[in-house]
Design a protein around this motif. Structure first.
Motif, PDB file in Angstrom:
ATOM      1  N   LEU A 148      -8.677  32.420 -11.550  1.00  7.98           N
ATOM      2  CA  LEU A 148      -7.731  33.464 -11.708  1.00  7.98           C
ATOM      3  C   LEU A 148      -6.524  33.568 -10.598  1.00  7.98           C
ATOM      4  CD1 LEU A 148      -7.002  35.890 -13.430  1.00  7.98           C
ATOM      5  CD2 LEU A 148      -8.358  37.444 -11.668  1.00  7.98           C
ATOM      6  N   GLY A 149      -5.369  33.355 -11.201  1.00  9.04           N
ATOM      7  CA  GLY A 149      -4.374  33.309 -10.178  1.00  9.04           C
ATOM      8  C   GLY A 149      -3.705  34.980  -9.705  1.00  9.04           C
ATOM      9  N   LEU A 150      -3.635  35.516 -10.971  1.00  8.34           N
ATOM     10  CA  LEU A 150      -3.239  37.077 -10.711  1.00  8.34           C
ATOM     11  C   LEU A 150      -3.647  37.895 -11.667  1.00  8.34           C
ATOM     12  CD1 LEU A 150      -1.057  38.623  -9.154  1.00  8.34           C
ATOM     13  CD2 LEU A 150       0.584  38.192 -10.984  1.00  8.34           C
ATOM     14  N   ALA A 151      -4.228  38.998 -11.402  1.00  9.25           N
ATOM     15  CA  ALA A 151      -4.564  40.039 -12.277  1.00  9.25           C
ATOM     16  C   ALA A 151      -3.725  41.209 -12.380  1.00  9.25           C
ATOM     17  CB  ALA A 151      -5.997  40.649 -12.083  1.00  9.25           C
ATOM     18  N   ILE A 152      -3.091  41.697 -13.422  1.00 11.13           N
ATOM     19  CA  ILE A 152      -1.925  42.615 -13.332  1.00 11.13           C
ATOM     20  C   ILE A 152      -2.630  43.997 -14.149  1.00 11.13           C
ATOM     21  CG2 ILE A 152       0.070  43.731 -14.218  1.00 11.13           C
ATOM     22  CD1 ILE A 152       1.303  40.809 -13.864  1.00 11.13           C
ATOM     23  N   LEU A 153      -2.787  45.207 -13.195  1.00 16.49           N
ATOM     24  CA  LEU A 153      -3.194  46.240 -14.057  1.00 16.49           C
ATOM     25  C   LEU A 153      -2.128  47.235 -14.234  1.00 16.49           C
ATOM     26  CD1 LEU A 153      -6.170  47.053 -11.362  1.00 16.49           C
ATOM     27  CD2 LEU A 153      -6.115  45.508 -13.178  1.00 16.49           C
ATOM     28  N   TYR A 154      -1.893  47.354 -15.618  1.00 18.35           N
ATOM     29  CA  TYR A 154      -0.813  47.744 -16.262  1.00 18.35           C
ATOM     30  C   TYR A 154      -1.074  49.361 -16.701  1.00 18.35           C
ATOM     31  CZ  TYR A 154       3.669  48.109 -18.614  1.00 18.35           C
ATOM     32  OH  TYR A 154       5.068  48.261 -19.086  1.00 18.35           O
ATOM     33  N   ASN A 155      -0.389  50.173 -15.929  1.00 21.58           N
ATOM     34  CA  ASN A 155      -0.485  51.576 -16.146  1.00 21.58           C
ATOM     35  C   ASN A 155      -1.978  52.300 -16.171  1.00 21.58           C
ATOM     36  OD1 ASN A 155       2.141  52.129 -16.690  1.00 21.58           O
ATOM     37  ND2 ASN A 155       2.208  51.791 -18.817  1.00 21.58           N
ATOM     38  N   PRO A 156      -2.718  51.850 -15.160  1.00 20.92           N
ATOM     39  CA  PRO A 156      -3.925  52.634 -15.021  1.00 20.92           C
ATOM     40  C   PRO A 156      -3.933  53.769 -14.582  1.00 20.92           C
ATOM     41  CG  PRO A 156      -3.352  51.435 -12.899  1.00 20.92           C
ATOM     42  CD  PRO A 156      -2.212  50.972 -13.836  1.00 20.92           C
ATOM     43  N   PRO A 157      -4.991  54.624 -15.133  1.00 24.57           N
ATOM     44  CA  PRO A 157      -4.799  56.276 -15.024  1.00 24.57           C
ATOM     45  C   PRO A 157      -5.000  56.450 -13.477  1.00 24.57           C
ATOM     46  CG  PRO A 157      -6.879  55.415 -16.056  1.00 24.57           C
ATOM     47  CD  PRO A 157      -6.115  53.954 -16.066  1.00 24.57           C
ATOM     48  N   LYS A 158      -4.809  57.553 -13.100  1.00 26.85           N
ATOM     49  CA  LYS A 158      -4.940  58.203 -11.633  1.00 26.85           C
ATOM     50  C   LYS A 158      -6.534  58.039 -11.162  1.00 26.85           C
ATOM     51  CE  LYS A 158      -3.154  60.012  -8.242  1.00 26.85           C
ATOM     52  NZ  LYS A 158      -2.220  59.247  -7.427  1.00 26.85           N
ATOM     53  N   PHE A 159      -7.508  58.564 -12.329  1.00 25.73           N
ATOM     54  CA  PHE A 159      -8.795  58.250 -11.619  1.00 25.73           C
ATOM     55  C   PHE A 159      -9.272  57.050 -11.402  1.00 25.73           C
ATOM     56  CE2 PHE A 159      -9.264  57.972 -16.545  1.00 25.73           C
ATOM     57  CZ  PHE A 159     -10.147  56.781 -16.639  1.00 25.73           C
ATOM     58  N   PHE A 160      -8.455  55.959 -12.026  1.00 24.58           N
ATOM     59  CA  PHE A 160      -8.926  54.605 -11.860  1.00 24.58           C
ATOM     60  C   PHE A 160      -9.024  54.106 -10.360  1.00 24.58           C
ATOM     61  CE2 PHE A 160      -8.256  50.110 -11.456  1.00 24.58           C
ATOM     62  CZ  PHE A 160      -9.349  49.532 -12.152  1.00 24.58           C
ATOM     63  N   GLU A 161      -8.067  54.915  -9.476  1.00 22.93           N
ATOM     64  CA  GLU A 161      -8.001  54.615  -8.033  1.00 22.93           C
ATOM     65  C   GLU A 161      -9.358  54.650  -7.499  1.00 22.93           C
ATOM     66  OE1 GLU A 161      -4.564  56.554  -6.393  1.00 22.93           O
ATOM     67  OE2 GLU A 161      -3.232  55.985  -7.982  1.00 22.93           O
ATOM     68  N   SER A 162     -10.004  55.810  -7.787  1.00 21.68           N
ATOM     69  CA  SER A 162     -11.340  56.194  -7.238  1.00 21.68           C
ATOM     70  C   SER A 162     -12.171  54.922  -7.526  1.00 21.68           C
ATOM     71  CB  SER A 162     -12.064  57.327  -7.434  1.00 21.68           C
ATOM     72  OG  SER A 162     -10.942  58.450  -7.278  1.00 21.68           O
ATOM     73  N   PHE A 163     -12.287  54.374  -8.760  1.00 19.30           N
ATOM     74  CA  PHE A 163     -13.221  53.531  -9.248  1.00 19.30           C
ATOM     75  C   PHE A 163     -12.911  52.068  -8.648  1.00 19.30           C
ATOM     76  CE2 PHE A 163     -13.955  49.978 -12.134  1.00 19.30           C
ATOM     77  CZ  PHE A 163     -15.454  50.124 -12.275  1.00 19.30           C
ATOM     78  N   TRP A 164     -11.464  52.009  -8.254  1.00 17.59           N
ATOM     79  CA  TRP A 164     -11.035  50.781  -7.543  1.00 17.59           C
ATOM     80  C   TRP A 164     -11.702  50.943  -6.248  1.00 17.59           C
ATOM     81  CZ3 TRP A 164      -9.907  46.121  -8.016  1.00 17.59           C
ATOM     82  CH2 TRP A 164      -9.199  45.200  -7.122  1.00 17.59           C
ATOM     83  N   THR A 165     -11.672  51.822  -5.549  1.00 18.62           N
ATOM     84  CA  THR A 165     -12.265  52.184  -4.288  1.00 18.62           C
ATOM     85  C   THR A 165     -13.719  51.707  -4.265  1.00 18.62           C
ATOM     86  OG1 THR A 165     -10.685  53.846  -3.888  1.00 18.62           O
ATOM     87  CG2 THR A 165     -12.702  53.519  -2.307  1.00 18.62           C
ATOM     88  N   VAL A 166     -14.312  51.894  -5.395  1.00 17.85           N
ATOM     89  CA  VAL A 166     -15.895  51.512  -5.143  1.00 17.85           C
ATOM     90  C   VAL A 166     -16.068  50.272  -5.510  1.00 17.85           C
ATOM     91  CG1 VAL A 166     -18.130  51.996  -6.600  1.00 17.85           C
ATOM     92  CG2 VAL A 166     -16.680  53.804  -6.136  1.00 17.85           C
ATOM     93  N   VAL A 167     -15.288  49.561  -6.497  1.00 16.88           N
ATOM     94  CA  VAL A 167     -15.732  48.084  -6.710  1.00 16.88           C
ATOM     95  C   VAL A 167     -15.031  47.120  -5.863  1.00 16.88           C
ATOM     96  CG1 VAL A 167     -14.668  46.551  -8.826  1.00 16.88           C
ATOM     97  CG2 VAL A 167     -15.392  48.798  -9.272  1.00 16.88           C
ATOM     98  N   LYS A 168     -13.780  47.714  -5.029  1.00 20.22           N
ATOM     99  CA  LYS A 168     -13.243  46.682  -4.120  1.00 20.22           C
ATOM    100  C   LYS A 168     -14.200  46.119  -3.285  1.00 20.22           C
ATOM    101  CE  LYS A 168      -9.055  46.673  -1.293  1.00 20.22           C
ATOM    102  NZ  LYS A 168      -8.017  47.192  -0.771  1.00 20.22           N
ATOM    103  N   PRO A 169     -15.127  46.769  -2.509  1.00 15.25           N
ATOM    104  CA  PRO A 169     -16.127  46.041  -1.627  1.00 15.25           C
ATOM    105  C   PRO A 169     -17.015  44.877  -2.115  1.00 15.25           C
ATOM    106  CG  PRO A 169     -16.420  48.104  -1.466  1.00 15.25           C
ATOM    107  CD  PRO A 169     -15.344  48.146  -2.962  1.00 15.25           C
TER     108      PRO A 169
END
Length: 342
Positions: free
Chosen positions: A181-202
Motif C-alpha cells: 500500500l502506497g497511500l490510503a486516502i480517507l475521503y470525507n470521514p465523519p467526525k466520530f471517525f476521528e475517535s475510532f482512528w485514535t483506537v485503531v492507530k496503535p
C-alpha cells in the motif's frame, strides 16, 4: 573518467554498495527459507523478499520469519486461486472495486465504500477483499509495487465499525502484504471517525499510519492532495474529479472474469515480473496446518474444496487483509504498505 562506486574514498579498499548489500541479504533470506515446493517458491522473487526485508528494516531473521508465515498462509488460503464467481455477490453494491484509472505514479487504485456493505459473513467479506488485493497486484505495472486506496465515507455510520475485524485484518495486511500500500486516502470521514482512528492507530506500524491521508471535499488544502495524485479528468466525481461514470456491476464482472484468466500465468515462471531467483526445490519449509476460523456459520458458504474457476482451490484459513466492511461484522481498514502493509 569513470568512478568506481565500489571503492571507499579513504583507502581505496573494496566496499560493497548499498545495492550489493541488499542483494546479499536477499540471498541470505532465500537460504534460510530452505527448499520450497514450486507452488510456494514462485512467491519468493527478489522483489518479494525485498519487500519483507524493508518491512523488517533489513533484519534478515525477522524478514525470513515473516515471509515463512506468509508462505504458510498462502499455502492454506490460496488467495491467488479465488475467482470472481466465488465473490461476485460481495461486489454487487460496489463496496470495493478496482477503478479503471491509475494515479500519476502508475499505481492501481482500489475504491472502498464501507457504507455500501451488503453481506454479514465476516469470512465472505474478507475473502472478497483478498480477491480485490490480488487483482490489484495483478494489474500493477512492472515498475510499480504499490497501490492506492480511495476510501469513500458517504453513507458510513457507527454500525459499520468493528474494532475486532479491523485488528484481525490489519494483522493479515501488515504481515502478508508488506510494502503493497502506497497511500490510503480517507475521503470525507465523519467526525466520530476521528475517535475510532485514535483506537485503531496503535494497531498499525508508524510507517503505515503515516500513509493515511484525510481529505475533505470542502477543504481546499486537502483537495490539492487529489489534484497532485490524479488526473482530474479520469477521477470519479465522488472524489472531486470530472468523471461522471459510476460503478456498474455488469461491466465490472466482465473485467474481473478476464483478469481471472490472466492470474494463473501471472504467478508462473513464464512471467519474469512475478518470479526471479534460482531453481526451486520440492520440500516445504513448514508443516501446513488447517486453521480454524472464528467467524459465524454463515461463513461456511462459498468455502469449497474446488474452485469454480477450474483451479485447485483448497479450504482457506481465516484472517484476511484489511478491509472496509459495513454491517454488524464490518471493518474499517486503514492500512498502508510501507512498514508492513500492503
Amino acid at each position: 573518467m569513470s568512478v568506481d562506486l565500489k571503492k571507499s574514498g579513504a583507502n581505496g579498499s573494496d566496499k560493497p554498495t548499498v545495492l550489493e548489500e541488499q542483494q546479499e541479504k536477499i540471498k541470505e533470506v532465500r537460504k534460510l527459507l530452505g527448499e520450497l515446493p514450486d507452488k510456494l517458491f514462485i512467491f519468493c522473487s527478489d522483489a518479494s523478499i525485498s519487500r519483507y526485508l524493508r518491512a523488517r528494516n533489513w533484519n534478515v531473521k525477522k524478514a525470513t520469519k515473516m515471509l515463512k508465515e506468509t508462505l504458510k498462509w498462502r499455502f492454506e488460503y490460496k488467495p491467488e486461486e479465488i475467482c470472481w464467481d466465488e465473490v461476485a455477490h460481495e461486489a454487487e453494491t460496489g463496496k470495493i472495486y478496482r477503478s479503471n484509472y491509475i494515479d500519476k505514479f502508475g499505481r492501481t487504485v482500489l475504491v472502498m465504500r464501507p457504507g455500501c456493505q451488503n453481506t454479514k459473513s465476516t469470512k465472505g467479506q474478507i475473502r472478497y477483499l483478498v480477491y480485490c488485493m490480488e487483482n490489484a497486484i495483478l494489474n500493477l505495472p512492472p515498475e510499480q509495487e504499490q497501490m492506492v486506496w480511495l476510501i469513500d465515507f458517504q453513507g458510513f455510520n457507527m454500525s459499520n465499525i468493528s474494532v475486532k475485524v479491523t485488528r484481525e485484518t490489519a494483522h493479515v495486511l501488515q504481515e502478508h502484504y508488506p510494502e503493497r500500500l502506497g497511500l490510503a486516502i480517507l475521503y470525507n470521514p465523519p467526525k466520530f471517525f476521528e475517535s475510532f482512528w485514535t483506537v485503531v492507530k496503535p494497531f498499525l506500524e508508524p510507517k503505515t499510519y503515516r500513509k493515511v491521508k484525510f481529505v475533505y471535499s470542502d477543504d481546499h488544502g486537502t483537495k490539492k492532495i487529489m489534484e497532485d495524485l490524479f488526473d482530474m479528468e479520469q477521477l470519479e466525481s465522488a472524489f472531486g474529479g470530472l468523471n461522471q461514470s459510476g460503478y456498474n456491476i455488469n461491466d465490472y464482472a466482465e473485467r474481473m472474469k478476464e483478469d481471472d484468466k490472466r492470474m494463473p500465468l501471472f504467478w508462473s515462471r513464464e512471467n519474469p515480473a512475478a518470479f526471479s531467483g534460482p531453481s526451486s526445490a520440492t520440500i516445504p519449509c513448514f508443516n501446513p496446518v488447517n486453521s480454524e476460523c472464528d467467524s459465524d456459520d454463515s461463513d461456511k458458504e462459498h468455502v469449497e474444496n474446488s474452485s469454480p474457476c477450474g483451479l485447485a482451490s483448497d479450504h482457506l484459513s481465516e484472517v484476511n487483509l484489511l478491509e472496509i466492511n459495513g454491517g454488524g461484522n464490518s471493518t474499517m481498514e486503514i492500512q498502508s504498505g510501507s512498514d508492513k502493509a500492503t
